[in-house]
Design a protein around this motif. Structure first.
Motif, PDB file in Angstrom:
ATOM      1  N   GLN A  17       9.986 -47.827 -21.444  1.00 32.27           N
ATOM      2  CA  GLN A  17       9.157 -46.829 -20.774  1.00 32.27           C
ATOM      3  C   GLN A  17       7.714 -46.978 -21.242  1.00 32.27           C
ATOM      4  O   GLN A  17       7.449 -46.886 -22.444  1.00 32.27           O
ATOM      5  CB  GLN A  17       9.670 -45.428 -21.089  1.00 32.27           C
ATOM      6  CG  GLN A  17       8.997 -44.390 -20.248  1.00 32.27           C
ATOM      7  CD  GLN A  17       9.878 -43.187 -20.019  1.00 32.27           C
ATOM      8  OE1 GLN A  17      11.064 -43.214 -20.292  1.00 32.27           O
ATOM      9  NE2 GLN A  17       9.304 -42.137 -19.519  1.00 32.27           N
ATOM     10  N   PRO A  18       6.789 -47.259 -20.309  1.00 31.23           N
ATOM     11  CA  PRO A  18       5.442 -47.608 -20.719  1.00 31.23           C
ATOM     12  C   PRO A  18       4.625 -46.463 -21.307  1.00 31.23           C
ATOM     13  O   PRO A  18       3.808 -46.664 -22.171  1.00 31.23           O
ATOM     14  CB  PRO A  18       4.791 -48.105 -19.425  1.00 31.23           C
ATOM     15  CG  PRO A  18       5.570 -47.460 -18.339  1.00 31.23           C
ATOM     16  CD  PRO A  18       6.949 -47.249 -18.858  1.00 31.23           C
ATOM     17  N   SER A  19       4.868 -45.258 -20.844  1.00 27.47           N
ATOM     18  CA  SER A  19       3.967 -44.185 -21.263  1.00 27.47           C
ATOM     19  C   SER A  19       4.570 -43.371 -22.402  1.00 27.47           C
ATOM     20  O   SER A  19       5.765 -43.125 -22.453  1.00 27.47           O
ATOM     21  CB  SER A  19       3.661 -43.316 -20.053  1.00 27.47           C
ATOM     22  OG  SER A  19       3.882 -41.995 -20.331  1.00 27.47           O
ATOM     23  N   ASP A  21       3.429 -40.334 -23.084  1.00 30.36           N
ATOM     24  CA  ASP A  21       3.085 -38.929 -22.903  1.00 30.36           C
ATOM     25  C   ASP A  21       4.195 -38.116 -22.248  1.00 30.36           C
ATOM     26  O   ASP A  21       4.031 -36.965 -21.946  1.00 30.36           O
ATOM     27  CB  ASP A  21       1.790 -38.788 -22.086  1.00 30.36           C
ATOM     28  CG  ASP A  21       1.938 -39.385 -20.697  1.00 30.36           C
ATOM     29  OD1 ASP A  21       3.013 -39.922 -20.407  1.00 30.36           O
ATOM     30  OD2 ASP A  21       0.970 -39.298 -19.927  1.00 30.36           O
ATOM     31  N   PHE A  22       5.363 -38.737 -22.037  1.00 33.33           N
ATOM     32  CA  PHE A  22       6.432 -37.999 -21.366  1.00 33.33           C
ATOM     33  C   PHE A  22       6.906 -36.787 -22.171  1.00 33.33           C
ATOM     34  O   PHE A  22       7.053 -35.692 -21.612  1.00 33.33           O
ATOM     35  CB  PHE A  22       7.572 -38.957 -21.027  1.00 33.33           C
ATOM     36  CG  PHE A  22       8.658 -38.315 -20.221  1.00 33.33           C
ATOM     37  CD1 PHE A  22       8.378 -37.312 -19.300  1.00 33.33           C
ATOM     38  CD2 PHE A  22       9.961 -38.710 -20.366  1.00 33.33           C
ATOM     39  CE1 PHE A  22       9.365 -36.727 -18.554  1.00 33.33           C
ATOM     40  CE2 PHE A  22      10.972 -38.139 -19.626  1.00 33.33           C
ATOM     41  CZ  PHE A  22      10.673 -37.132 -18.724  1.00 33.33           C
ATOM     42  N   PRO A  23       7.151 -36.943 -23.510  1.00 35.24           N
ATOM     43  CA  PRO A  23       7.539 -35.739 -24.270  1.00 35.24           C
ATOM     44  C   PRO A  23       6.487 -34.631 -24.152  1.00 35.24           C
ATOM     45  O   PRO A  23       6.833 -33.457 -24.045  1.00 35.24           O
ATOM     46  CB  PRO A  23       7.649 -36.263 -25.704  1.00 35.24           C
ATOM     47  CG  PRO A  23       7.972 -37.707 -25.546  1.00 35.24           C
ATOM     48  CD  PRO A  23       7.208 -38.145 -24.326  1.00 35.24           C
ATOM     49  N   TYR A  25       4.545 -34.181 -21.596  1.00 36.80           N
ATOM     50  CA  TYR A  25       4.693 -33.669 -20.237  1.00 36.80           C
ATOM     51  C   TYR A  25       5.785 -32.605 -20.183  1.00 36.80           C
ATOM     52  O   TYR A  25       5.605 -31.523 -19.629  1.00 36.80           O
ATOM     53  CB  TYR A  25       5.048 -34.848 -19.325  1.00 36.80           C
ATOM     54  CG  TYR A  25       5.341 -34.493 -17.898  1.00 36.80           C
ATOM     55  CD1 TYR A  25       4.322 -34.403 -16.952  1.00 36.80           C
ATOM     56  CD2 TYR A  25       6.650 -34.271 -17.469  1.00 36.80           C
ATOM     57  CE1 TYR A  25       4.597 -34.089 -15.636  1.00 36.80           C
ATOM     58  CE2 TYR A  25       6.937 -33.970 -16.152  1.00 36.80           C
ATOM     59  CZ  TYR A  25       5.919 -33.880 -15.242  1.00 36.80           C
ATOM     60  OH  TYR A  25       6.197 -33.573 -13.944  1.00 36.80           O
ATOM     61  N   LEU A  26       6.918 -32.932 -20.833  1.00 38.58           N
ATOM     62  CA  LEU A  26       8.023 -31.970 -20.853  1.00 38.58           C
ATOM     63  C   LEU A  26       7.661 -30.711 -21.637  1.00 38.58           C
ATOM     64  O   LEU A  26       7.992 -29.602 -21.246  1.00 38.58           O
ATOM     65  CB  LEU A  26       9.251 -32.608 -21.489  1.00 38.58           C
ATOM     66  CG  LEU A  26      10.293 -33.159 -20.534  1.00 38.58           C
ATOM     67  CD1 LEU A  26      11.445 -33.751 -21.299  1.00 38.58           C
ATOM     68  CD2 LEU A  26      10.810 -32.076 -19.595  1.00 38.58           C
ATOM     69  N   HIS A  29       5.631 -28.626 -19.594  1.00 33.93           N
ATOM     70  CA  HIS A  29       6.455 -28.004 -18.557  1.00 33.93           C
ATOM     71  C   HIS A  29       7.222 -26.810 -19.126  1.00 33.93           C
ATOM     72  O   HIS A  29       7.318 -25.758 -18.493  1.00 33.93           O
ATOM     73  CB  HIS A  29       7.434 -29.032 -17.995  1.00 33.93           C
ATOM     74  CG  HIS A  29       8.372 -28.441 -16.981  1.00 33.93           C
ATOM     75  ND1 HIS A  29       8.016 -28.240 -15.667  1.00 33.93           N
ATOM     76  CD2 HIS A  29       9.632 -27.965 -17.107  1.00 33.93           C
ATOM     77  CE1 HIS A  29       9.018 -27.679 -15.029  1.00 33.93           C
ATOM     78  NE2 HIS A  29      10.016 -27.511 -15.873  1.00 33.93           N
ATOM     79  N   LYS A  30       7.757 -26.991 -20.354  1.00 34.92           N
ATOM     80  CA  LYS A  30       8.510 -25.898 -20.974  1.00 34.92           C
ATOM     81  C   LYS A  30       7.606 -24.687 -21.211  1.00 34.92           C
ATOM     82  O   LYS A  30       7.988 -23.545 -20.971  1.00 34.92           O
ATOM     83  CB  LYS A  30       9.090 -26.367 -22.308  1.00 34.92           C
ATOM     84  CG  LYS A  30      10.267 -27.307 -22.172  1.00 34.92           C
ATOM     85  CD  LYS A  30      10.722 -27.659 -23.580  1.00 34.92           C
ATOM     86  CE  LYS A  30      11.685 -28.802 -23.610  1.00 34.92           C
ATOM     87  NZ  LYS A  30      11.984 -29.215 -24.989  1.00 34.92           N
ATOM     88  N   ARG A  33       6.977 -22.997 -18.083  1.00 38.23           N
ATOM     89  CA  ARG A  33       8.151 -22.237 -17.642  1.00 38.23           C
ATOM     90  C   ARG A  33       8.264 -20.918 -18.412  1.00 38.23           C
ATOM     91  O   ARG A  33       8.588 -19.883 -17.842  1.00 38.23           O
ATOM     92  CB  ARG A  33       9.415 -23.078 -17.852  1.00 38.23           C
ATOM     93  CG  ARG A  33      10.630 -22.442 -17.244  1.00 38.23           C
ATOM     94  CD  ARG A  33      11.759 -23.409 -17.080  1.00 38.23           C
ATOM     95  NE  ARG A  33      12.916 -22.743 -16.494  1.00 38.23           N
ATOM     96  CZ  ARG A  33      14.023 -22.470 -17.169  1.00 38.23           C
ATOM     97  NH1 ARG A  33      14.144 -22.797 -18.422  1.00 38.23           N
ATOM     98  NH2 ARG A  33      15.029 -21.848 -16.579  1.00 38.23           N
ATOM     99  N   ARG A  34       7.944 -20.984 -19.725  1.00 39.12           N
ATOM    100  CA  ARG A  34       7.997 -19.742 -20.516  1.00 39.12           C
ATOM    101  C   ARG A  34       6.974 -18.736 -19.977  1.00 39.12           C
ATOM    102  O   ARG A  34       7.260 -17.552 -19.885  1.00 39.12           O
ATOM    103  CB  ARG A  34       7.687 -20.040 -21.968  1.00 39.12           C
ATOM    104  CG  ARG A  34       8.889 -20.561 -22.714  1.00 39.12           C
ATOM    105  CD  ARG A  34       8.550 -20.707 -24.167  1.00 39.12           C
ATOM    106  NE  ARG A  34       9.738 -20.973 -24.956  1.00 39.12           N
ATOM    107  CZ  ARG A  34       9.730 -21.132 -26.268  1.00 39.12           C
ATOM    108  NH1 ARG A  34       8.601 -21.028 -26.936  1.00 39.12           N
ATOM    109  NH2 ARG A  34      10.829 -21.378 -26.919  1.00 39.12           N
ATOM    110  N   SER A 119      16.660 -33.344   3.755  1.00 37.74           N
ATOM    111  CA  SER A 119      16.103 -34.319   2.832  1.00 37.74           C
ATOM    112  C   SER A 119      16.880 -34.381   1.517  1.00 37.74           C
ATOM    113  O   SER A 119      16.676 -35.271   0.725  1.00 37.74           O
ATOM    114  CB  SER A 119      14.638 -34.011   2.551  1.00 37.74           C
ATOM    115  OG  SER A 119      14.539 -32.725   2.028  1.00 37.74           O
ATOM    116  N   ASN A 120      17.788 -33.409   1.280  1.00 37.13           N
ATOM    117  CA  ASN A 120      18.638 -33.511   0.097  1.00 37.13           C
ATOM    118  C   ASN A 120      19.966 -34.156   0.417  1.00 37.13           C
ATOM    119  O   ASN A 120      20.752 -34.428  -0.473  1.00 37.13           O
ATOM    120  CB  ASN A 120      18.910 -32.133  -0.501  1.00 37.13           C
ATOM    121  CG  ASN A 120      17.740 -31.658  -1.301  1.00 37.13           C
ATOM    122  OD1 ASN A 120      17.204 -32.421  -2.096  1.00 37.13           O
ATOM    123  ND2 ASN A 120      17.334 -30.432  -1.080  1.00 37.13           N
TER     124      ASN A 120
END
Lengths: 216, 174
Positions: A17-19, A21-23, A25-26, A29-30, A33-34, A119-120
């Motif tokens: 995985q090249p990036s 910054d995913f953690p 990003y999550l 997001h968390k 969401r909070r 679409s799903n």
């Protein structure tokens, strides 16, 4: 000698995985969401307070309003909150069309029918308005070729050209049904019939069907 | 348990959910991304779908964490999202290709280190490759693979069989 699983494992191991910054990003997001949950709780509390106050006001109105006009209000509320009916939820296999007849002479007329996917691919919410386009002998595993190489889409049975059989437009339906004519010049053999569906912003293939042309 | 932990206030349900999700994320992130690379052959697409799949998992983690095999659900969500993206892309491509000459892009650009067998696998048609990846790489049987891919078990077997036959024709050892 490597087997298929080993080849796939070896191939997959080359993809890192090249990036980084995913953690993050999550995490963002968390946090978002909070925040949304806090806002939702506050909104619910506000609505409850307003509802309790409104109930008090309605109770007061109830005591001072004649009976006939109360039932008219109830009817009006019902009609405005009615929702559009949903199509049934499809379990696996989902969007599988079928043919009225799976074999016959060239030139026969057959009917294709089945559920319309959204679409799903599971729940058709309506009222979509997709176009269904049917192709004869289009390779189901390379159906994108009708868009990428419109003049020479990939045929399933070599030596037999892909043929366009028709397009039909549907609006707000849960199921579709359309008649097609098997090409009159088709030689005996088994050919795929591929249905492509397009709606605003998306398009896909339905599960392919096979038709066997027998001697007339 | 040490003194500091005993003194700490009890953890909330949200904290527990976050911890279990973090563990799940750490366990499955790399495998999901690699599976998506095998299916999509596109690093940007694989990364985007990986992110979106985990975000969707987190949104439903309260329920999903209780099911028997959350990873299977993760793969299903990811491949479904990928299919949706592909559908959107098909329509966009239709307009694009109507106006421009088709470029013969090399899908393996940047993957110079692949050997002949690996290139053969990546050249399979998308549906066949996806069936093979879910059954061989992820190791699911055809019933579970069918659920993940949103098709019938027979379709999975048919696609995997076609893929193997194509690989054999290309020189893949029996």
């Amino acid at each position: 000698m490597r087997d298929l699983k080993q080849v796939l494992e070896g191939l997959a191991d080359k993809f890192e995985q090249p990036s980084d910054d995913f953690p993050d990003y999550l995490r963002r997001h968390k946090l978002r969401r909070r925040r949304q949950q806090r806002v939702a709780v506050l909104t619910t509390l506000s609505i409850l307070v307003v509802a309790v106050a409104s109930m008090g006001a309605l109770e007061a109105l109830h005591r001072s309003t004649p009976k006939a006009s109360r039932s008219a209000n109830a009817a009006a509320t019902f009609s405005t909150t009615a929702t559009q009916p949903l199509c049934p939820v499809l379990g696996p296999p989902g969007d599988v069309p079928s043919l009225s007849s799976s074999s016959g002479p060239a030139g026969s007329t057959v009917t294709i029918s089945g559920p319309l996917p959204d679409s799903n691919g599971r729940v058709y919410l309506g009222p979509g308005s997709p176009d269904l386009t049917v192709y004869w002998n289009l390779n189901p595993d390379d159906w994108e070729s009708v868009y990428q190489s419109p003049n020479s889409p990939t045929a399933s049975v070599a030596g037999t050209p892909v043929q366009y059989l028709g397009t039909q437009h549907f609006t707000g339906a849960c199921n579709f049904q359309m008649q097609i004519q098997i090409p009159s010049g088709a030689a005996p053999g088994t050919y795929p019939i591929v249905v492509l569906i397009q709606d605003s912003g998306w398009g896909t293939d339905l599960d392919p069907m096979n038709y066997q042309v027998v001697g007339s | 348990m040490n003194v500091r932990e005993e003194a700490r206030p009890s953890r909330s349900a949200t904290d527990d959910a976050e911890t279990s999700f973090d563990v799940f994320f750490a366990e499955h992130q790399a495998r999901l991304y690699r599976m998506l690379m095998l299916v999509t052959r596109n690093p940007d697409e694989a990364e985007e779908v990986t992110q979106e799949a985990f975000v969707r998992m987190w949104a439903k983690w309260d329920q999903v964490s209780r099911i028997e095999d959350p990873a299977r659900y993760l793969y299903k969500v990811a491949l479904n999202f990928h299919r949706q993206g592909r559908r959107r892309a098909v329509r966009a491509a239709r307009h694009l290709f109507a106006r421009t000459t088709v470029r013969n892009n090399d899908p393996f650009e940047g993957f110079e280190l692949l050997d002949a067998l690996e290139r053969l696998v990546l050249r399979l048609p998308p549906r066949q490759r996806a069936a093979l990846v879910v059954t061989e790489y992820l190791g699911y049987d055809s019933a579970a693979a069918a659920e993940i891919l949103g098709v019938q078990p027979g379709t999975v077997r048919m696609l995997a069989s076609k893929a193997r036959s194509q690989l054999r024709q290309g020189g893949f050892p029996q």
